[in-house]
Design an enzyme around this catalytic site. Sequence first.
Site, PDB file in Angstrom:
ATOM      1  N   HIS A 152     -52.004 -49.710  25.762  1.00 35.00           N
ATOM      2  CA  HIS A 152     -51.424 -50.724  26.657  1.00 35.00           C
ATOM      3  C   HIS A 152     -51.187 -52.040  25.937  1.00 35.00           C
ATOM      4  CE1 HIS A 152     -51.172 -48.551  30.239  1.00 35.00           C
ATOM      5  NE2 HIS A 152     -52.459 -48.259  30.292  1.00 35.00           N
TER       6      HIS A 152
ATOM      7  N   GLU B 178     -32.639 -31.027  13.680  1.00 41.15           N
ATOM      8  CA  GLU B 178     -33.907 -31.589  13.200  1.00 41.15           C
ATOM      9  C   GLU B 178     -34.706 -30.584  12.382  1.00 41.15           C
ATOM     10  OE1 GLU B 178     -36.158 -32.936  16.591  1.00 41.15           O
ATOM     11  OE2 GLU B 178     -35.515 -31.290  17.844  1.00 41.15           O
TER      12      GLU B 178
ATOM     13  N   ASP C  76     -38.295 -35.279  13.036  1.00 38.58           N
ATOM     14  CA  ASP C  76     -38.693 -33.926  12.636  1.00 38.58           C
ATOM     15  C   ASP C  76     -37.999 -33.493  11.353  1.00 38.58           C
ATOM     16  OD1 ASP C  76     -40.669 -32.855  14.403  1.00 38.58           O
ATOM     17  OD2 ASP C  76     -39.190 -33.063  16.004  1.00 38.58           O
TER      18      ASP C  76
ATOM     19  N   CYS D  25     -30.698 -39.687  16.798  1.00 40.54           N
ATOM     20  CA  CYS D  25     -31.612 -40.263  17.780  1.00 40.54           C
ATOM     21  C   CYS D  25     -33.033 -40.367  17.245  1.00 40.54           C
ATOM     22  CB  CYS D  25     -31.578 -39.478  19.082  1.00 40.54           C
ATOM     23  SG  CYS D  25     -32.065 -37.766  18.865  1.00 40.54           S
TER      24      CYS D  25
HETATM   25  C1  PEP Z   1     -36.710 -36.430  16.259  1.00 45.66           C
HETATM   26  O1  PEP Z   1     -37.378 -35.454  15.885  1.00 45.66           O
HETATM   27  O2  PEP Z   1     -36.129 -37.221  15.486  1.00 45.66           O
HETATM   28  C2  PEP Z   1     -36.597 -36.722  17.697  1.00 45.66           C
HETATM   29  C3  PEP Z   1     -35.795 -37.663  18.140  1.00 45.66           C
HETATM   30  O3  PEP Z   1     -37.372 -35.998  18.538  1.00 45.66           O
HETATM   31  P1  PEP Z   1     -38.945 -36.280  18.815  1.00 45.66           P
HETATM   32  O4  PEP Z   1     -39.322 -37.527  18.080  1.00 45.66           O
HETATM   33  O5  PEP Z   1     -39.085 -36.388  20.290  1.00 45.66           O
HETATM   34  O6  PEP Z   1     -39.568 -35.038  18.250  1.00 45.66           O
HETATM   35 MG    MG Z   2     -37.921 -33.928  17.326  1.00 38.97          MG
END
Ligand code: PEP
Ligand code: MG
Length: 580
Positions: free
Chosen positions: A191, A433, A457, A504
């Site tokens: 938090h 990924e 990942d 992302c």
């Molecule tokens: C990633 O692996 O870059 C991703 C966006 O997914 P997560 O971090 O939720 O595994």
């Molecule tokens: Mg991921």
Amino acid sequence: MIKFKGIAAAGGITVGPAYKIGREEFTIPKEQIRPEDIPLQIQLFEEALIKTRKEIVDLQKRIASDMGQDEAEIFDAHLLVLEDRMLIEEVISRLKKEQVCVPYIFSEVLKKYISVFSKIEDEYLKERTSDINDVGRRILRNLLGKERRSFTDLKEKVIIVAHDLAPSDTASMHKKDVAGFVTDIGGKTSHTAIMAKSLEIPAVVGLEDATQKINNGDTLIVDGSTGMVIVNPDTQTLAEYQKEEQKLKGVAKIFFTAKDLPAVTKDGRKVEISANIELPDEVSAVREHGAHGIGLYRTEFFYMNREDLPSEEEHYRAYKFVAEEMKPYQVIIRTLDLGGDKFLSQLRIPREIRPFLGWRAIRFCLAQPDMFKVQLRAILRASVHGKLKLMYPMISGIEELLQAKKILEEAKKELKNKKMKFDDDIKVGAMIEVPSAAMTSDILAREVDFFSIGTNDLIQYSIAVDRTNEKVAYLYEPAHPAVLRLIKNVIDAGHAAGISVGMCGEMAGEPNMALMLLGLGLDEFSMPPQMIPEVKYIIRSTTVKQAEKVAQEVLKLPTGREVEVFTQEKLRRILNEAGA
Ligand code: PEP
Ligand code: MG
């Protein structure tokens, strides 16, 4: 001068005097009571619960008006602890059996709860120990008739140093009085970290023994971006950091001027800058920071902190809300990505030796199509309320993609049979990924409308470095040449097939990487909302030509470290030219 490093929890640099907050100690008497006193003790307990509830509701109202609804909702978890039947019943039954006064019995039950929660391996649930601790101490205080400690007597802007900060502690502080937070315990999802980020106050957590090394009134430098804390710095260090602090503040203001403008380069290439979210109510922060869409809506949180599985209606309501709030911008919903480091008790995923290589994400969903279809139907139904897209996590090859698409078709057919409306042409993407997906992205591109590169990942799988293991964290290099080559391969394959390629993973929000990714041709950058103004500003300060040159040079470099140094220097120059 001493320096030490913890977990960087909220970015920025701050300098100020240390203000130590000790742990509030209660002396709890172990007084025997007579059987006829039991009803009175139960009544005392009930009154303390009612008083605590009122305090929390009042606090929640104040936070909602001072800071916003999102911050106020942190206290929902506290209200739930107050309603926990098991806890209440255990106190009453032990009270009757042991015939000892209620503050003592309650403190014993509380200790047991805290010890059970702190042993849970799921990081999110573990962090919730502080909710139980915080609300438990409030109840104890009310049982003992003690006054709350107050932070309203702070006379100057201070850096709070504490073993841990309870949400109600942070909530009773004001931004005008507090320049930073430093704590012994806590992680990135604690938090203190969440509150510090939303208050935009630098914070370093998990320092282990900060409260022992720091004395009241010591001058502290807190660098919330690197996790560095410096105690009583020499004059030269102090001057350097003060200069940096002023610079960062000024620069942040400049970045903010770009937040609502389109992400267009000086020579007219437009890219999408969107946000990553985990909960629907984050959309307000997304809009405040100028995102034009959501590039990653992680849906695992639906399944956490509960005994049962979420229903189709629950999924639908959340997706509809986000779709409507973000209209006319796109929202990319990622289907369930459980397993790896995201565990859930009620789904009974067996413990595996190598969970990151095991039964997770799309593998888990394809094995349970009925469960998977609940989510797919909800996404489809919500697609009439905005511009929704969906994407599958952890795709490792074409067969998985085809199977997922087949289940999507079944879900569509079920809705058609029920005469329910949905966007039949909903765009479907694959997260890239896994290295095997990155290497075969030309094959995968034929089957999807877009790619989104998940670097978090992709980095761990291509360098063989567990993203959660601090012992090998030094090897986790986003700019490793192998990772960059995979990224280039995916962007080129996507473009050759005429589909758009986004990213992302956290790398998309790294200011240092922005020029290179733009130069490699990335179409969409999706990141934590707080990073948007800066990345947008960078995109608006460069030309495609400059960015392509950076990318070409970077691809020749042999190590990630050299890429970092090179891109940092290029970024500094571009920002200098732009006046930031
Ligand atoms: C990633 O692996 O870059 C991703 C966006 O997914 P997560 O971090 O939720 O595994
Ligand atoms: Mg991921």
